[in-house]
Enzyme design. Structure first.
Site, mmCIF file in Angstrom:
data_model
loop_
_atom_site.group_PDB
_atom_site.id
_atom_site.type_symbol
_atom_site.label_atom_id
_atom_site.label_comp_id
_atom_site.label_asym_id
_atom_site.label_seq_id
_atom_site.Cartn_x
_atom_site.Cartn_y
_atom_site.Cartn_z
ATOM 1 C CD GLU A 189 3.848 -2.864 19.906
ATOM 2 O OE1 GLU A 189 3.368 -1.741 20.079
ATOM 3 O OE2 GLU A 189 4.158 -3.302 18.799
ATOM 4 C CB SER B 68 -1.173 -7.248 -1.362
ATOM 5 O OG SER B 68 -1.134 -7.100 -2.774
ATOM 6 N NE ARG B 69 -6.709 -8.462 1.764
ATOM 7 C CZ ARG B 69 -7.471 -7.758 2.579
ATOM 8 N NH1 ARG B 69 -8.371 -8.372 3.330
ATOM 9 N NH2 ARG B 69 -7.361 -6.454 2.661
ATOM 10 N NE ARG C 228 -1.127 -1.710 14.527
ATOM 11 C CZ ARG C 228 -0.550 -0.574 14.136
ATOM 12 N NH1 ARG C 228 0.742 -0.542 13.865
ATOM 13 N NH2 ARG C 228 -1.250 0.526 14.040
ATOM 14 C CG HIS D 39 4.936 0.602 17.729
ATOM 15 N ND1 HIS D 39 3.785 -0.144 17.903
ATOM 16 C CD2 HIS D 39 4.720 1.333 16.602
ATOM 17 C CE1 HIS D 39 2.921 0.123 16.931
ATOM 18 N NE2 HIS D 39 3.480 1.024 16.135
ATOM 19 N N GLY E 76 0.845 -1.202 0.000
ATOM 20 C CA GLY E 76 0.000 0.000 0.000
ATOM 21 C C GLY E 76 0.872 1.241 0.000
ATOM 22 N NE ARG E 77 -2.125 4.915 3.215
ATOM 23 C CZ ARG E 77 -3.418 4.635 3.449
ATOM 24 N NH1 ARG E 77 -4.360 5.270 2.794
ATOM 25 N NH2 ARG E 77 -3.759 3.754 4.362
ATOM 26 C CB ILE E 78 3.966 2.323 4.481
ATOM 27 C CG1 ILE E 78 3.147 3.418 5.181
ATOM 28 C CG2 ILE E 78 5.373 2.262 5.083
ATOM 29 C CD1 ILE E 78 2.850 3.152 6.648
HETATM 30 P P1 NAP Z 1 -2.403 0.698 3.124
HETATM 31 O O1 NAP Z 1 -2.046 1.726 2.111
HETATM 32 O O2 NAP Z 1 -3.836 0.445 3.440
HETATM 33 O O3 NAP Z 1 -1.718 -0.694 2.662
HETATM 34 C C1 NAP Z 1 -2.018 -1.913 3.253
HETATM 35 C C2 NAP Z 1 -1.429 -3.034 2.390
HETATM 36 O O4 NAP Z 1 -1.622 -4.275 3.087
HETATM 37 C C3 NAP Z 1 -2.119 -3.192 1.035
HETATM 38 O O5 NAP Z 1 -1.180 -3.580 0.072
HETATM 39 C C4 NAP Z 1 -3.103 -4.330 1.278
HETATM 40 O O6 NAP Z 1 -3.426 -4.980 0.047
HETATM 41 C C5 NAP Z 1 -2.277 -5.213 2.200
HETATM 42 N N1 NAP Z 1 -3.112 -6.107 2.990
HETATM 43 C C6 NAP Z 1 -4.175 -5.787 3.765
HETATM 44 N N2 NAP Z 1 -4.710 -6.897 4.298
HETATM 45 C C7 NAP Z 1 -3.979 -7.936 3.837
HETATM 46 C C8 NAP Z 1 -4.052 -9.351 4.015
HETATM 47 N N3 NAP Z 1 -4.996 -9.906 4.781
HETATM 48 N N4 NAP Z 1 -3.145 -10.124 3.398
HETATM 49 C C9 NAP Z 1 -2.185 -9.571 2.607
HETATM 50 N N5 NAP Z 1 -2.061 -8.242 2.404
HETATM 51 C C10 NAP Z 1 -2.947 -7.445 3.010
HETATM 52 O O7 NAP Z 1 -1.733 1.031 4.517
HETATM 53 P P2 NAP Z 1 -0.339 1.766 4.818
HETATM 54 O O8 NAP Z 1 -0.550 3.220 4.960
HETATM 55 O O9 NAP Z 1 0.684 1.294 3.859
HETATM 56 O O10 NAP Z 1 -0.045 1.165 6.287
HETATM 57 C C11 NAP Z 1 0.075 -0.219 6.434
HETATM 58 C C12 NAP Z 1 0.175 -0.638 7.894
HETATM 59 O O11 NAP Z 1 1.455 -0.382 8.406
HETATM 60 C C13 NAP Z 1 -0.757 0.031 8.895
HETATM 61 O O12 NAP Z 1 -2.083 -0.466 8.835
HETATM 62 C C14 NAP Z 1 -0.078 -0.326 10.206
HETATM 63 O O13 NAP Z 1 -0.492 -1.616 10.648
HETATM 64 C C15 NAP Z 1 1.398 -0.395 9.832
HETATM 65 N N6 NAP Z 1 2.148 0.777 10.342
HETATM 66 C C16 NAP Z 1 3.035 0.587 11.347
HETATM 67 C C17 NAP Z 1 3.761 1.672 11.825
HETATM 68 C C18 NAP Z 1 4.753 1.514 12.925
HETATM 69 O O14 NAP Z 1 4.928 2.444 13.690
HETATM 70 N N7 NAP Z 1 5.435 0.389 13.010
HETATM 71 C C19 NAP Z 1 3.553 2.943 11.291
HETATM 72 C C20 NAP Z 1 2.644 3.097 10.271
HETATM 73 C C21 NAP Z 1 1.942 1.990 9.783
HETATM 74 P P3 NAP Z 1 -4.756 -5.852 -0.151
HETATM 75 O O15 NAP Z 1 -5.875 -5.090 0.503
HETATM 76 O O16 NAP Z 1 -4.868 -5.991 -1.640
HETATM 77 O O17 NAP Z 1 -4.510 -7.170 0.497
HETATM 78 C C1 8YV Z 2 2.201 4.833 15.771
HETATM 79 C C2 8YV Z 2 1.479 3.232 13.910
HETATM 80 O O1 8YV Z 2 3.408 4.451 16.348
HETATM 81 O O2 8YV Z 2 0.485 4.631 12.305
HETATM 82 C C3 8YV Z 2 0.503 3.507 12.816
HETATM 83 O O3 8YV Z 2 -0.245 2.583 12.436
HETATM 84 O O4 8YV Z 2 1.619 2.128 14.362
HETATM 85 C C4 8YV Z 2 2.356 4.303 14.409
HETATM 86 O O5 8YV Z 2 2.582 5.328 13.524
HETATM 87 C C5 8YV Z 2 1.121 4.326 16.629
HETATM 88 O O6 8YV Z 2 -0.083 4.835 16.198
HETATM 89 C C6 8YV Z 2 1.426 4.673 18.067
HETATM 90 O O7 8YV Z 2 0.389 5.193 18.737
#
Ligand code: NAP
Ligand code: 8YV
Length: 327
Positions: free
Chosen positions: A268, A181-182, A239, A286, A160-162
């Site tokens: 966490e 991804s799906r 996650r 995190h 997705g975006r990230i």
């Molecule tokens: P996004 O643009 O919605 O992208 C999500 C991606 O995951 C899409 O490619 C989606 O494709 C895929 N996906 C969703 N469900 C799936 C499944 N069951 N099996 C396989 N692929 C799947 O979201 P984003 O902005 O990139 O952010 C993604 C995630 O990163 C967030 O939801 C969060 O959990 C995590 N995150 C973590 C941090 C941190 O601090 N560590 C920070 C920011 C984000 P399909 O729908 O086609 O499957």
């Molecule tokens: C934050 C995140 O660390 O955006 C997310 O999905 O996991 C992180 O950017 C989290 O929201 C902490 O509160």
């Protein structure tokens, strides 16, 4: 629901880790009620709960059905972070409540962290730093790293975006990228694997960047780790729930895979002692989005969503499950 009338006070619950900038974002016509934890929230009187019209969730505290049912008049839940698996968006959709999140403003920061974590894991930067601090360089050399970005193919789990921002960085570093991804991501030309196991057999590195929740729960399990093989490296910035944590620990201990870089964990802030003792992991608390610049932008987007709503405007960044259909 309507925009607030002139002179009307709007009660907003600020729920989660203390965030002065979010609180300061609601001057004048807003009355904020600030509660950091579920236990603190028990002190909130039913009279005030009944007046709450907006909720700012400032971290990964659970805004589940039981918690949300206390607020019969809530119109918007503005959540901090792009992932919103901690908010019961199904309950919100049933009740006509808008949920917002903070996409885009953190994309590049999180992608930077993912690449940094991958390189630190492969090249053993953390142990190298410890080596210098311990004064060991005076009497010896740090061993060559077993890992390198130079001879790897990265399988992104999530595009997705990230995911796309991480893939762009890898491609610029001349690292081949494929993804699972799906559905194929629109406009993305890297090879798409609808089947995760098929991809795991073909690559040696996984970078996880999907949402949490039921559909991704423990998708990185013992079989996937085995398919990755003994050169396998897993970086998780998605996650903790996406990985079967005991299976990962076993794979790291037994040499089923080589190493892991983890920003997120199953429970966490608890990180299992077994994981903390392993030499072949890099562990971050995190922090993928945790710079002052990016966190400020996320705080502001939480505030701006609520302000827009109570000004009678559409929400800025609603989640797809609660689309805007008018006030
Ligand atoms: P996004 O643009 O919605 O992208 C999500 C991606 O995951 C899409 O490619 C989606 O494709 C895929 N996906 C969703 N469900 C799936 C499944 N069951 N099996 C396989 N692929 C799947 O979201 P984003 O902005 O990139 O952010 C993604 C995630 O990163 C967030 O939801 C969060 O959990 C995590 N995150 C973590 C941090 C941190 O601090 N560590 C920070 C920011 C984000 P399909 O729908 O086609 O499957
Ligand atoms: C934050 C995140 O660390 O955006 C997310 O999905 O996991 C992180 O950017 C989290 O929201 C902490 O509160």
């Amino acid at each position: 629901m309507a925009a607030a009338n002139p002179g009307e006070t709007i009660d907003v619950l600020v729920y989660g880790p203390h965030k002065p900038k979010v609180i300061a974002g609601f001057p004048g016509r807003f009355t904020t009620h600030v509660f950091a934890t579920r236990n603190d929230l028990e002190r909130l009187s039913p009279e005030i709960a009944a007046r709450i019209r907006g909720i700012a969730v400032t971290g990964l505290v659970q805004a589940d059905r039981k918690m949300l049912e206390q607020f019969p008049k809530v119109e918007m839940i503005a959540s901090f972070g792009v992932g919103y698996d901690h908010v019961d968006f199904r309950y919100a959709a049933e009740k006509g409540i808008i949920v917002t999140h903070t996409p885009e403003v953190l994309t590049e920061e999180v992608a930077d962290t993912a690449l940094g974590l991958l390189i630190a894991t492969l090249r053993d930067f953390i142990n190298a730093d410890r080596f210098v601090r311990a004064g060991k360089w005076d009497t010896g050399s740090f061993p060559l790293s077993a890992g390198s970005l130079r001879d790897r193919t990265v399988g992104m789990v999530g595009m997705g975006r990230i995911g796309q921002a991480i893939a762009r960085r890898l491609a610029a570093s001349l690292v081949p990228v494929v993804y699972h991804s799906r559905n194929p991501a629109p406009g993305v030309t890297y090879k798409h694997y609808p089947d995760l196991m098929e991809m795991a057999k073909e690559v040696d590195t996984l970078v996880l960047i999907t949402p949490g929740g039921a559909s991704t729960e423990k998708m990185i399990n013992a079989e996937v780790l085995k398919a990755l093989g003994p050169r396998g490296v897993v970086v998780n910035v998605a996650r903790g729930s996406v990985v079967d944590e005991p299976a990962l620990i076993a794979a790291l201990k037994e040499g089923t895979i080589q190493a892991a870089g983890l920003d997120v964990f199953a429970r966490e802030p608890h990180v299992p002692e077994e994981l903390r003792k392993l030499p072949n992991v890099v562990l971050l608390p995190h922090i993928a989005s945790a710079s002052v610049t990016t966190r400020d932008a996320m705080d502001m987007l939480v505030v701006d969503n609520l302000k827009a709503w109570f000004d009678g405007k559409p929400p800025l960044t609603p989640v797809p499950e609660t689309p805007y259909k008018g006030h």
